[in-house]
Scaffold this active site. Structure first.
Site, PDB file in Angstrom:
ATOM      1  N   ASP A  82       0.813  -1.227   0.141  1.00 28.16           N
ATOM      2  CA  ASP A  82      -0.014  -0.201   0.116  1.00 28.16           C
ATOM      3  C   ASP A  82       0.659   1.323   0.107  1.00 28.16           C
ATOM      4  O   ASP A  82       2.016   1.110   0.268  1.00 28.16           O
ATOM      5  CB  ASP A  82      -0.904  -0.125   1.341  1.00 28.16           C
ATOM      6  CG  ASP A  82       0.131  -0.061   2.737  1.00 28.16           C
ATOM      7  OD1 ASP A  82       0.946  -0.699   2.527  1.00 28.16           O
ATOM      8  OD2 ASP A  82      -0.485   0.943   3.554  1.00 28.16           O
ATOM      9  N   GLU A  83       0.231   2.310  -0.364  1.00 31.51           N
ATOM     10  CA  GLU A  83       0.685   3.770  -0.416  1.00 31.51           C
ATOM     11  C   GLU A  83       2.338   3.879  -0.824  1.00 31.51           C
ATOM     12  O   GLU A  83       3.133   4.157   0.163  1.00 31.51           O
ATOM     13  CB  GLU A  83       0.508   4.184   0.954  1.00 31.51           C
ATOM     14  CG  GLU A  83      -0.993   4.339   1.568  1.00 31.51           C
ATOM     15  CD  GLU A  83      -1.102   4.684   3.085  1.00 31.51           C
ATOM     16  OE1 GLU A  83      -1.868   5.197   3.617  1.00 31.51           O
ATOM     17  OE2 GLU A  83      -0.160   4.076   3.750  1.00 31.51           O
TER      18      GLU A  83
HETATM   19  C1  TNX Z   1      -3.369   4.038   5.855  1.00 34.04           C
HETATM   20  S1  TNX Z   1      -4.587   1.715   4.966  1.00 34.04           S
HETATM   21  C2  TNX Z   1      -2.633   2.899   5.934  1.00 34.04           C
HETATM   22  C3  TNX Z   1      -1.696   2.845   7.122  1.00 34.04           C
HETATM   23  C4  TNX Z   1      -2.039   3.736   7.982  1.00 34.04           C
HETATM   24  C5  TNX Z   1      -3.561   3.999   8.123  1.00 34.04           C
HETATM   25  C6  TNX Z   1      -4.023   4.870   9.334  1.00 34.04           C
HETATM   26  C7  TNX Z   1      -3.453   1.068   4.569  1.00 34.04           C
HETATM   27  C8  TNX Z   1      -3.343   0.139   3.748  1.00 34.04           C
HETATM   28  N1  TNX Z   1      -2.504   1.999   4.949  1.00 34.04           N
HETATM   29  O1  TNX Z   1      -0.266   2.898   6.619  1.00 34.04           O
HETATM   30  O2  TNX Z   1      -1.601   3.336   9.238  1.00 34.04           O
HETATM   31  O3  TNX Z   1      -3.828   4.518   6.821  1.00 34.04           O
HETATM   32  O4  TNX Z   1      -5.506   4.905   9.041  1.00 34.04           O
END
Ligand code: TNX
Length: 518
Positions: free
Chosen positions: A322-323
């Site tokens: 993710d991200e």
């Molecule tokens: C998004 S959801 C993230 C996390 C963070 C979270 C906080 C996702 C796959 N990644 O890295 O901790 O938001 O709500």
């Protein structure tokens, strides 16, 4: 003996063995609500010397019984004898009529309790129903002795085969005991998966023998800058074994290629410029990435995945994904494809956040939907697109919609802990949704739901349970109970009795004003 004396004795026996306590099994506020329950209206009275029997040659049933004996003692203060003769409680495995691997029938009459499960796992789920019947005594207004169990028959099985929670032990570290305590609570509500988010920018939490600095250095801190921590491999196995006794499967996650600062800080050779980064204790996301051009990167991934999968009996290995704002799209696709190949080589099914669906993924990869669900949000459209891309490649889905199931979101504007990026999630919002309504097609690929607990704002066990409870109780019902059984109005009434249950266990929870706590 005089006739009068005999009559007296008979009267005594009659009244002491079968007190006329009217009960209604249907009114015991069980969560998750069972598929079907019919009441007999009488009661099974718990006595000082209740006996339980099981097939002695079955090791699983033996362990379940021994553990239940402890629970029984702690609630009733009586011993539950595991004597094999003339027992009142019988547990057994019989799959001739029960097809689902977690299906059970709990048949309670005045003098006997019979629990039949299709497997040891199913018996365990049924035992947890029995445990709730004991723990919810206060709901049937029998605060003092005798302790009774309402009679009747419960037939039950889960809606979904995957009912999980994720615990982020990277942002803040949680001890082995904390994780075990969390497992106890998950088991009481019939969860069967615990996903551990074992690495992130702020900390590496599992010992990797071939890369020792990951934990020695990369695990040394956490969000806010206090000392971190990590699990040695034997502690990780201890968690796995404890979970296994509670019929919960551990899913380990190593988040790649982003969320990797703790590894990049530990080993300079993982960085494209060969310079180690600094340890990070903030809460930003999306700034770190592994380096695709470096051979060491793939040696690192292979070693990490090999060592962890070797210790993990469960079917899944989660690769995050993710991200990844610091990884180019092209590199990302190669990273995901190659990492999933390594996971497959070590005999596991790959799992990842839905973003991975855009890469080449093997069939039956498990993708975790995590989008917001608001109609107009870009992340919502992207999330659905990813899920559909995934199912078209043969993937299955676990639903973790951020705006409904992220337990790190605040309950209301003024909740002290928690974030708000996916909105606020009150107790009703957390409960009142259906996973299958969130995607337009291939709904049968949904294996279940998972409620993530990211811990940027939760530093200790009390803060963790404050964010999780009571919302997680609602997720248990979403995962287990049939849609037709689920009504907010009715759930709200049942949940009201679980506050006392949690207090009796000394669990801190959010006393939502939406609930009329008993
Ligand atoms: C998004 S959801 C993230 C996390 C963070 C979270 C906080 C996702 C796959 N990644 O890295 O901790 O938001 O709500």
């Amino acid at each position: 003996m005089s006739n009068l004396r005999i009559l007296f004795i008979l009267f005594f026996i009659f009244t002491s063995c079968s007190p006329k306590i009217k009960t209604n099994l249907d009114l015991v506020p069980l969560i998750p609500i069972p598929n079907s329950s019919t009441s007999r209206g009488t009661s099974f009275v718990i006595k000082e010397k209740t006996k339980l029997s099981f097939d002695k040659s079955n090791k699983d049933l033996k362990l379940i019984s021994q553990n239940f004996r402890e629970v029984w003692r702690s609630i009733t203060s009586y011993d539950l004898s595991l004597d094999q003769t003339r027992s009142e409680i019988l547990i057994e495995i019989d799959n001739s009529k029960l097809t689902d691997k977690e299906a059970y029938v709990l048949d309670i009459s005045k003098n006997n309790i019979k629990l039949i499960g299709s497997s040891a796992e199913a018996v365990f789920r049924g035992i947890k129903t029995l445990e709730q019947l004991l723990r919810l005594q206060h709901s049937i207004k029998l605060i003092d002795k005798p302790i009774i169990i309402p009679t009747g028959k419960i037939s039950d099985k889960p809606k979904y085969s995957y009912r999980g929670s994720m615990l982020d032990v990277a942002r803040h570290f949680f001890s082995v005991d904390d994780v075990k305590n969390y497992i106890d609570l998950l088991a009481l509500y019939k969860f069967n998966y615990l996903h551990l988010h074992l690495s992130d920018d702020q900390g590496w939490r599992i010992e990797i023998k071939s890369w020792p600095k990951l934990t020695e250095y990369g695990g040394s801190t956490q969000v806010g800058g206090k000392p971190g921590g990590f699990y040695t491999q034997s502690e990780y196995v201890e968690i796995i074994n404890y979970a296994e006794e509670n019929y919960i499967t551990i899913v380990p996650e190593i988040d790649i290629p982003g969320h990797t600062n703790s590894a990049l800080a530990s080993y300079s050779e993982l960085n494209c410029n060969n310079k180690a980064t600094k340890l990070y204790t903030g809460t930003e996301v999306g700034f770190s990435s592994l380096c695709l051009e470096r051979e060491e990167t793939f040696k690192f991934l292979d070693d990490v995945i090999r060592e962890i999968t070797n210790l993990t009996p469960g079917p899944y290995f989660h690769i995050g994904g993710d991200e990844t704002h610091a990884t180019s799209e092209q590199d990302y696709l190669i990273f995901i494809k190659s990492t999933l190949e390594i996971v497959k080589k070590y005999g596991k099914t790959g799992m990842g956040w839905a973003d991975i669906a855009k890469a080449q993924i093997p069939k039956s990869t498990l993708i975790q939907y995590w989008s917001r669900t608001d109609k107009d949000s870009i992340r919502n459209k992207k999330g659905i697109q990813e899920v559909l891309m995934g199912v078209d490649k043969g993937a299955n889905i676990v639903m973790s919609p951020a705006s409904l199931s992220y337990m790190d979101m605040k309950y209301n504007d003024s909740t002290k802990l928690g974030l708000t990026w996916a909105g606020i999630i009150n107790t009703k919002k957390a409960y009142d949704w259906l996973p299958e309504n969130l995607i337009p097609r291939n709904k049968n690929r949904i294996l279940g739901i998972e409620a993530p607990l990211w811990t940027e704002t939760a530093e200790n066990f009390e803060e963790l349970t404050f964010l999780a409870f009571p919302r997680i109780i609602g997720y248990s019902e979403i995962g287990w109970s049939q849609t037709s059984q689920r009504k907010w109005i009715d759930y709200r009434e049942r949940l009201a009795h679980h506050g006392k249950l949690l207090k009796n266990l000394s669990i801190v929870f959010y006393e939502s004003p939406m609930i009329d706590w008993k």
